[in-house]
Design a protein around this motif. Structure first.
Motif, PDB file in Angstrom:
ATOM      1  N   GLN A 251      10.350 -39.185  -6.681  1.00 39.51           N
ATOM      2  CA  GLN A 251       9.270 -39.200  -7.680  1.00 39.51           C
ATOM      3  C   GLN A 251       7.882 -39.351  -7.064  1.00 39.51           C
ATOM      4  O   GLN A 251       6.876 -39.059  -7.699  1.00 39.51           O
ATOM      5  CB  GLN A 251       9.495 -40.373  -8.667  1.00 39.51           C
ATOM      6  N   GLU A 252       7.834 -39.837  -5.810  1.00 34.81           N
ATOM      7  CA  GLU A 252       6.526 -40.153  -5.200  1.00 34.81           C
ATOM      8  C   GLU A 252       6.434 -39.584  -3.783  1.00 34.81           C
ATOM      9  O   GLU A 252       7.401 -39.704  -3.009  1.00 34.81           O
ATOM     10  CB  GLU A 252       6.420 -41.675  -5.090  1.00 34.81           C
ATOM     11  N   ASN A 269       4.867 -30.246 -10.635  1.00 41.02           N
ATOM     12  CA  ASN A 269       5.651 -31.473 -10.853  1.00 41.02           C
ATOM     13  C   ASN A 269       4.815 -32.490 -11.637  1.00 41.02           C
ATOM     14  O   ASN A 269       4.394 -33.507 -11.085  1.00 41.02           O
ATOM     15  CB  ASN A 269       6.029 -32.125  -9.509  1.00 41.02           C
ATOM     16  N   LYS A 272       5.609 -36.242 -11.307  1.00 40.52           N
ATOM     17  CA  LYS A 272       5.684 -36.916 -10.006  1.00 40.52           C
ATOM     18  C   LYS A 272       4.301 -37.401  -9.559  1.00 40.52           C
ATOM     19  O   LYS A 272       3.281 -36.925 -10.049  1.00 40.52           O
ATOM     20  CB  LYS A 272       6.259 -35.964  -8.951  1.00 40.52           C
TER      21      LYS A 272
END
Ligand code: 13P
Ligand code: SF4
Length: 336
Positions: A251-252, A269, A272
């Protein structure tokens, strides 16, 4: 353009690199650029490091390889290149009969500048048994002295197209060269050049960021220095980095390359988080000052007046085309 205007335009470009014309601030530049594209049968190619507005109005956004491939196959009459000089120059080498314009002729590249052709020629003469693989971030003069060109997305397969015992000079990026040496087990002789943007990342600050964001992955361009690459979770060209963020489930991300790429990463995204890797001081040095010379205003002006234009000596152009063609052939065979 009328003669008086032409003289003023030439002077502007010589002094500033672009047409210094004041624009009506109510002009809708997005609509105007779309109109000019149709009227002039022009294609607008942009690198990922361009500002978001330019990316949004481009017909194609890509990394250096993708841009060269698009430039080679286009049917447009005019190629508008929103990128740096060596990229537009490559488009002209591949398309000598087309007009190639760039918003700012002074949009250069520190890496390309680190390898002047006369010095490189001497270096090459000292190693007559070596072939020369040059990263596309170099001038036409360097390309003309090379056997094959590569980009960050095909460097490994280009180098591996030579027998393992073939001595190779790799120019001009020592960081990409060292990375490819490690990846292929070769011992290429490296020209001592580097990119001012990718050399600025601070390992210490990245380490601190990783402590604060323990689930974030570090993704890095291979122009970064070895200590940064050593701790990266993924290394790739701008297109490679973008693709990775699409296919990976994290996610990061901490992104160690020029900040322009974040625009497409965030668009692709939206859920994200992308954190630009910090430079080792408080400047915005992870913005490429050369790429960022191009603006939407300069882009509109270069399309409207079809200047500044990329021109070059035909002898250099023909010598520079050979190693680019070879790169495009090897890439196509590899499905890139
Ligand atoms: P790419 O091959 O990812 O386009 O890299 C170009 C560049 O200039 C990186 O600094
Ligand atoms: Fe050149 Fe570095 Fe800018 Fe890329 S980011 S154009 S290599 S100075």
């Amino acid at each position: 353009m009328e003669t008086e205007m032409l003289i003023a335009a030439k002077k502007d470009i010589e002094e500033n690199g672009f047409l210094d014309v004041e624009l009506d601030p109510t002009l809708d530049l997005f609509t105007e650029i779309e109109r000019l594209k149709k009227e002039k049968n022009a294609i607008l190619l942009a690198h990922y490091y361009q500002e978001p507005d330019i990316q949004d109005v481009a017909d194609y956004i890509g990394d250096s390889l993708g841009l060269a491939q698009q430039a080679e196959k286009t049917n447009a009459d005019m190629i508008v290149f929103a990128g740096v000089h060596f990229m537009a120059e490559t488009a002209k080498i591949l398309n000598p009969t087309k007009k190639v314009v760039i918003p700012d002729l002074k949009a250069g590249c520190s890496l390309s500048d680190s390898c002047p052709p006369p010095l490189f020629k001497k270096f090459k003469e000292q190693h007559p048994d070596h072939v020369v693989v040059s990263y596309i971030n170099c001038s036409a003069g360097i390309k003309a002295l090379s056997d094959v060109i590569c980009t960050s997305s095909n460097a490994k397969i280009i180098v591996e197209s030579f027998q393992k015992d073939q001595p190779i000079i790799f120019a001009p990026d020592k960081n990409l060269g060292a990375y490819i040496n490690k990846a292929t087990g070769r011992n290429m002789l490296l020209w001592n050049g580097a990119c001012m943007v990718h050399e600025i990342f601070s390992l210490e600050k990245i380490t601190r960021l990783k402590v604060r964001h323990p689930n974030a992955k570090l993704i890095a361009h291979p122009e970064c220095e070895e200590p940064v690459l050593r701790v990266a979770d993924y290394i790739g060209s701008t297109t490679g980095l973008l693709k990775f963020t699409r296919s990976d489930s994290t996610q990061e991300y901490i992104v160690a390359t020029e900040t322009g790429i974040l625009h497409q990463m965030m668009k692709a995204n939206p859920d994200k988080t992308f954190i630009p890797a910090p430079p080792n001081n408080s400047c915005a040095c992870n913005d490429c000052p050369h790429m960022k010379r191009n603006t939407l205003e300069k882009l509109y002006l270069c399309m409207e007046y079809e200047t500044p234009e990329i021109t070059m000596d035909d002898k250099v152009r023909l010598a520079a085309k050979k190693p680019i063609d070879r790169m495009l052939e090897i890439s196509a065979k590899a499905g890139l």
